[in-house]
Scaffold this motif. Structure first.
Motif, PDB file in Angstrom:
ATOM      1  N   ARG A  15      27.175 -77.523 -22.845  1.00 22.51           N
ATOM      2  CA  ARG A  15      27.108 -76.272 -22.088  1.00 22.51           C
ATOM      3  C   ARG A  15      27.997 -76.325 -20.846  1.00 22.51           C
ATOM      4  NH1 ARG A  15      21.447 -74.037 -21.043  1.00 22.51           N
ATOM      5  NH2 ARG A  15      22.660 -72.144 -20.788  1.00 22.51           N
ATOM      6  N   LEU A  16      28.045 -77.497 -20.201  1.00 22.60           N
ATOM      7  CA  LEU A  16      28.926 -77.640 -19.045  1.00 22.60           C
ATOM      8  C   LEU A  16      30.392 -77.562 -19.467  1.00 22.60           C
ATOM      9  CD1 LEU A  16      27.066 -80.404 -17.014  1.00 22.60           C
ATOM     10  CD2 LEU A  16      27.428 -78.016 -16.323  1.00 22.60           C
ATOM     11  N   LYS A  17      30.722 -78.164 -20.606  1.00 21.40           N
ATOM     12  CA  LYS A  17      32.092 -78.063 -21.110  1.00 21.40           C
ATOM     13  C   LYS A  17      32.454 -76.608 -21.392  1.00 21.40           C
ATOM     14  CE  LYS A  17      32.934 -80.766 -24.593  1.00 21.40           C
ATOM     15  NZ  LYS A  17      33.023 -81.805 -25.640  1.00 21.40           N
ATOM     16  N   ALA A  18      31.504 -75.870 -21.972  1.00 19.94           N
ATOM     17  CA  ALA A  18      31.754 -74.453 -22.259  1.00 19.94           C
ATOM     18  C   ALA A  18      31.932 -73.664 -20.960  1.00 19.94           C
ATOM     19  CB  ALA A  18      30.602 -73.876 -23.078  1.00 19.94           C
ATOM     20  N   GLU A  32      32.852 -81.092  -9.391  1.00 22.05           N
ATOM     21  CA  GLU A  32      33.168 -81.103  -7.960  1.00 22.05           C
ATOM     22  C   GLU A  32      32.661 -79.828  -7.284  1.00 22.05           C
ATOM     23  OE1 GLU A  32      37.149 -80.956  -5.187  1.00 22.05           O
ATOM     24  OE2 GLU A  32      37.307 -81.844  -7.177  1.00 22.05           O
ATOM     25  N   GLU A  33      32.870 -78.668  -7.914  1.00 27.46           N
ATOM     26  CA  GLU A  33      32.397 -77.399  -7.350  1.00 27.46           C
ATOM     27  C   GLU A  33      30.873 -77.354  -7.278  1.00 27.46           C
ATOM     28  OE1 GLU A  33      34.059 -74.150  -9.572  1.00 27.46           O
ATOM     29  OE2 GLU A  33      36.096 -74.556  -8.864  1.00 27.46           O
ATOM     30  N   LEU A  34      30.209 -77.807  -8.340  1.00 26.59           N
ATOM     31  CA  LEU A  34      28.745 -77.802  -8.346  1.00 26.59           C
ATOM     32  C   LEU A  34      28.193 -78.749  -7.289  1.00 26.59           C
ATOM     33  CD1 LEU A  34      28.125 -77.721 -12.198  1.00 26.59           C
ATOM     34  CD2 LEU A  34      27.908 -75.824 -10.577  1.00 26.59           C
ATOM     35  N   GLU A  41      24.208 -76.193   0.209  1.00 26.95           N
ATOM     36  CA  GLU A  41      22.828 -75.697   0.255  1.00 26.95           C
ATOM     37  C   GLU A  41      21.928 -76.661   1.011  1.00 26.95           C
ATOM     38  OE1 GLU A  41      21.603 -74.907  -3.755  1.00 26.95           O
ATOM     39  OE2 GLU A  41      23.043 -73.271  -3.989  1.00 26.95           O
ATOM     40  N   PHE A  42      22.127 -77.963   0.797  1.00 23.67           N
ATOM     41  CA  PHE A  42      21.345 -78.972   1.497  1.00 23.67           C
ATOM     42  C   PHE A  42      21.605 -78.906   3.004  1.00 23.67           C
ATOM     43  CE2 PHE A  42      20.959 -83.489   2.945  1.00 23.67           C
ATOM     44  CZ  PHE A  42      19.576 -83.581   2.839  1.00 23.67           C
ATOM     45  N   ASP A  43      22.876 -78.786   3.391  1.00 23.66           N
ATOM     46  CA  ASP A  43      23.227 -78.678   4.808  1.00 23.66           C
ATOM     47  C   ASP A  43      22.597 -77.449   5.442  1.00 23.66           C
ATOM     48  OD1 ASP A  43      24.733 -80.993   4.638  1.00 23.66           O
ATOM     49  OD2 ASP A  43      26.663 -79.943   4.531  1.00 23.66           O
ATOM     50  N   ILE A  44      22.633 -76.333   4.729  1.00 25.34           N
ATOM     51  CA  ILE A  44      22.033 -75.093   5.239  1.00 25.34           C
ATOM     52  C   ILE A  44      20.543 -75.274   5.440  1.00 25.34           C
ATOM     53  CG2 ILE A  44      21.455 -72.705   4.621  1.00 25.34           C
ATOM     54  CD1 ILE A  44      24.261 -72.593   3.262  1.00 25.34           C
ATOM     55  N   GLU A  45      19.885 -75.891   4.461  1.00 21.46           N
ATOM     56  CA  GLU A  45      18.441 -76.120   4.580  1.00 21.46           C
ATOM     57  C   GLU A  45      18.127 -77.007   5.777  1.00 21.46           C
ATOM     58  OE1 GLU A  45      14.671 -78.109   2.224  1.00 21.46           O
ATOM     59  OE2 GLU A  45      16.547 -77.795   1.142  1.00 21.46           O
ATOM     60  N   LEU A  46      18.900 -78.072   5.976  1.00 13.15           N
ATOM     61  CA  LEU A  46      18.662 -78.959   7.116  1.00 13.15           C
ATOM     62  C   LEU A  46      18.833 -78.224   8.439  1.00 13.15           C
ATOM     63  CD1 LEU A  46      20.368 -82.318   6.060  1.00 13.15           C
ATOM     64  CD2 LEU A  46      17.929 -81.778   6.118  1.00 13.15           C
ATOM     65  N   ARG A  47      19.891 -77.407   8.534  1.00 14.20           N
ATOM     66  CA  ARG A  47      20.100 -76.642   9.767  1.00 14.20           C
ATOM     67  C   ARG A  47      18.970 -75.640   9.993  1.00 14.20           C
ATOM     68  NH1 ARG A  47      25.716 -76.620   8.203  1.00 14.20           N
ATOM     69  NH2 ARG A  47      25.423 -74.560   7.302  1.00 14.20           N
TER      70      ARG A  47
END
Length: 75
Positions: A15-18, A32-34, A41-47
């Motif tokens: 599915r990832l290849k597709a 890399e994008e994922l 998202e993790f940085d936003i949550e921490l802030r």
């Protein structure tokens, strides 16, 4: 730059290849994008959590209520 080996179920790999093919990017670029999205998202949550500890719960809840009202009226 680092090299990472991951183990995925075959169906998820397919599915990832597709998805990469659909976006016309390599699997490497897709992962890399994922990963970038997950770290962001993790940085936003921490802030958010850091700011929440310094904030006023009453004001915060009032802002959330206002957002809910504004969102409902925009539908």
């Amino acid at each position: 730059m680092s090299v990472l080996t991951i183990r995925l179920p075959d169906d998820q790999h397919e599915r990832l290849k597709a998805l990469a093919a659909h976006r016309r990017i390599s699997m490497n670029k897709l992962v890399e994008e994922l990963a970038s999205r997950a770290v962001t998202e993790f940085d936003i949550e921490l802030r958010f959590r850091a700011r929440a500890t310094r904030g006023n719960p009453t004001i915060g809840l009032a802002l959330l209520d206002k957002l809910d009202r504004d969102f409902k009226t925009s539908d």
